[in-house]
Design an enzyme around this catalytic site. Structure first.
Site, PDB file in Angstrom:
ATOM      1  N   ASP A  38      63.595 -50.706  30.822  1.00  0.00           N
ATOM      2  CA  ASP A  38      64.717 -51.636  30.334  1.00  0.00           C
ATOM      3  C   ASP A  38      65.822 -50.537  29.971  1.00  0.00           C
ATOM      4  O   ASP A  38      66.515 -50.809  28.815  1.00  0.00           O
ATOM      5  CB  ASP A  38      64.119 -52.376  28.980  1.00  0.00           C
ATOM      6  CG  ASP A  38      63.381 -53.632  29.692  1.00  0.00           C
ATOM      7  OD1 ASP A  38      63.693 -54.135  30.448  1.00  0.00           O
ATOM      8  OD2 ASP A  38      62.436 -53.964  28.790  1.00  0.00           O
ATOM      9  N   SER A  58      68.079 -40.037  27.249  1.00  0.00           N
ATOM     10  CA  SER A  58      69.396 -39.901  27.942  1.00  0.00           C
ATOM     11  C   SER A  58      70.283 -40.974  27.778  1.00  0.00           C
ATOM     12  O   SER A  58      71.515 -41.164  27.429  1.00  0.00           O
ATOM     13  CB  SER A  58      68.981 -39.730  29.497  1.00  0.00           C
ATOM     14  OG  SER A  58      69.212 -38.122  29.923  1.00  0.00           O
ATOM     15  N   LYS A 109      70.285 -39.632  41.928  1.00  0.00           N
ATOM     16  CA  LYS A 109      69.505 -38.351  41.880  1.00  0.00           C
ATOM     17  C   LYS A 109      70.574 -37.175  42.669  1.00  0.00           C
ATOM     18  O   LYS A 109      71.190 -37.844  43.704  1.00  0.00           O
ATOM     19  CB  LYS A 109      68.236 -38.345  42.641  1.00  0.00           C
ATOM     20  CG  LYS A 109      67.639 -36.936  42.031  1.00  0.00           C
ATOM     21  CD  LYS A 109      66.660 -37.456  40.824  1.00  0.00           C
ATOM     22  CE  LYS A 109      65.842 -36.464  40.133  1.00  0.00           C
ATOM     23  NZ  LYS A 109      65.302 -36.875  38.969  1.00  0.00           N
ATOM     24  N   LYS A 133      72.117 -43.596  37.178  1.00  0.00           N
ATOM     25  CA  LYS A 133      71.589 -42.422  36.326  1.00  0.00           C
ATOM     26  C   LYS A 133      70.698 -41.610  36.910  1.00  0.00           C
ATOM     27  O   LYS A 133      69.706 -42.255  37.519  1.00  0.00           O
ATOM     28  CB  LYS A 133      71.132 -43.238  34.978  1.00  0.00           C
ATOM     29  CG  LYS A 133      70.728 -42.192  33.965  1.00  0.00           C
ATOM     30  CD  LYS A 133      71.979 -41.830  32.956  1.00  0.00           C
ATOM     31  CE  LYS A 133      71.640 -40.676  32.027  1.00  0.00           C
ATOM     32  NZ  LYS A 133      71.664 -39.356  32.487  1.00  0.00           N
TER      33      LYS A 133
END
Ligand code: NAD
Length: 471
Positions: free
Chosen positions: A101, A364, A108, A72
């Site tokens: 967590d 997100s 990226k 992510k």
């Protein structure tokens, strides 16, 4: 100040990890595995400009760590984008996710463009073509790698990415979770846009309310009337300033590309934004002093300096002149390793980026969960909670022989909606992580950044060991 040729963001981040590793005993090779970027995708693609000419654009997607999937991390549009920067930012994402967590590896993306040089249609073509290149190499997928906004990108770009991904993957039932930070109307989540700034505010507030820590820098506990300077008035800078202002702090300075604004009595971020929208610049706002050279504002007297623009802003060249008591890293990597040494010598507290700006990836994560579960947070239980609360209010009224006012009743009977639950999850995440790094910094007798890296390192190491990849 722009990144110089000798600045290498990935090496900077790796050096922080090495320092933290000095506090842990890791099996041989594991530190190296954690440190290195697992996949680096560097590519060039052409786009047709509005005038019919073609331009070849340099782009990246780096997946730093596969200890958890998906990976992510945001996508940055900037003419400073370089391989070492995307690698550094991807590695920060791994440590950030581990620290708070969020069960993702770090990644990226970067596209080397100045968005101001392109029309809306050109930006759309660039974004869609970039996404196609990612699809071709399996570098975007709700189960593998999920981008999000970063500098120069926002909900609009995320919508183009989602639409392009779904065009090529119409049968992926979780396809809409291929990217986060989407508009609400396209399965985004309430509170994502402001999440990073809200998290920055919570992190600064936690430190400000920590009387023991504040005493170390000669400040009283609490945010009220604390003098704050913010560099960068984009998504993160604006929202950080807004929440800090609403909590009673004084935003005495805002530094942007074109110069800075200063007012000892405090600026209202909402009004500065309106002025910028009306005039195209933050400068020349009535009631505030305009400062031509905004980098100088980092050296002004204040309690908290919030660099919220980009990396490599406080370096060995200006660190000795910083007068803030606290440097709160809302941006990624704003303080270089050499500068950190100088700041710590000056007894300045640094709230590290891997903690302070983790609010964005936290929300997100909630958006990704919402996309996979296909239901908004609060949708199922909100009415049930309201009904339950109403019954409790009625029982109290009956037992006490006292009737609440209609206004009080409305306040007591609400059920939590998506925004409430997102804010609650974000608050819990930021408060818990602050306590964790604060306690670690005390037990290991070290600074907050090293403590944050120790916590992150231990969690990633445990993940590799539990998977049986390392003994
Ligand atoms: P943004 O593009 O919305 O805003 C950046 C702002 O900084 C712009 O207003 C730009 O004009 C200004 N700026 C750029 N260079 C500057 C300079 N040299 N001096 C002063 N101002 C300058 O970007 P953003 O999303 O707010 O990201 C800012 C930082 O926060 C980046 O380091 C990013 O990686 C980090 N971050 C962002 C998010 C997110 O959710 N957007 C999450 C975590 C971390």
């Amino acid at each position: 100040m722009t990144p110089g040729s000798d600045y290498n963001m990935f090496e900077e981040v790796s050096a922080y990890l090495d320092k933290a590793a000095g506090f842990s005993e890791l099996p041989e090779g594991l530190l190296e595995q954690i440190k290195q970027c697992n996949n680096i995708f560097q590519f060039n693609f052409p786009i047709k400009r509005d005038d019919g000419t073609y331009l070849v654009i340099e782009a990246y997607r780096v997946q730093h760590s596969h200890h958890k999937l998906p990976t992510k991390g945001g996508i940055r549009y900037s003419d400073l984008v370089a391989k070492h920067e995307v690698m550094g930012l991807a590695s920060l994402m791994s440590y950030k996710c581990a620290l708070v967590d969020v069960p993702f590896g770090g990644a990226k993306g970067g596209v080397n463009i100045n968005t101001k040089d392109f029309s809306l249609h050109e930006l759309e073509r660039i974004t869609r073509r970039y996404t196609v290149e990612l699809i071709k190499k399996n570098f975007i997928d709700p189960a593998l790698d999920v981008p999000a906004p970063d500098m120069g990108t926002g909900a609009r770009e995320m919508a183009w990415i989602a639409d392009t991904y779904l065009t090529f993957n119409p049968n992926n039932i979780n396809g809409i979770g291929c990217v986060t930070g989407k508009p609400l109307s396209l399965s985004g989540i309430r509170g994502r846009k402001e999440a990073t700034g809200r998290g920055v505010y919570i992190g600064i507030r936690e430190l400000a309310e920590d009387a023991e820590m504040m005493k170390k820098v000669g400040l009283n506990a609490g945010l009220k009337d604390k003098k704050i300077i913010v560099q960068g008035f984009g998504n993160v800078g604006f929202h950080s300033a807004l929440y800090l202002h609403q909590a009673g702090a004084k935003i005495i300075g805002i530094a942007e590309y074109e110069g800075g604004l200063y007012n000892e009595e405090g600026l209202d971020p909402g009004q500065v934004l309106k002025h910028r929208t009306d005039t195209g610049s933050i400068l020349d706002m009535p009631g505030a002093k305009s400062v031509p050279n905004s980098i100088e504002m980092l050296e002004y007297e204040c309690d908290v300096l919030v660099p919220a623009a980009l990396e490599n802003q406080i370096t060995s060249h200006n660190a000795a002149n910083i007068k803030a008591k606290i440097v709160a890293e809302a941006a990624n990597g704003p303080v270089t390793k050499d500068a950190e040494h100088i700041l710590l010598e000056k007894n300045i507290i640094i709230i590290p980026d891997i903690y302070l700006n983790a609010g964005g990836v936290t929300v997100s994560y909630f958006e990704w969960l919402k996309n996979l579960s296909r239901v908004s947070f609060g949708k199922i239980e909100k009415r049930y909670e309201m009904l339950n609360n109403r019954r409790i209010v009625e029982a109290i009224e009956k037992a006490s022989n006292h009737n609440f006012t209609t206004e009080d009743k409305q306040g007591l009977e609400v059920g939590a909606d998506e925004q409430d639950l997102v804010n609650s999850g974000l608050e819990e995440t930021m408060v818990r992580a602050y306590r964790n790094i604060r306690d670690t910094s005390q037990t290991k007798n070290t600074d907050l950044r090293t403590a944050a890296f120790i916590v992150a390192l231990e969690k990633i190491a445990a993940s590799y060991i539990n998977q049986g990849i390392f003994p």
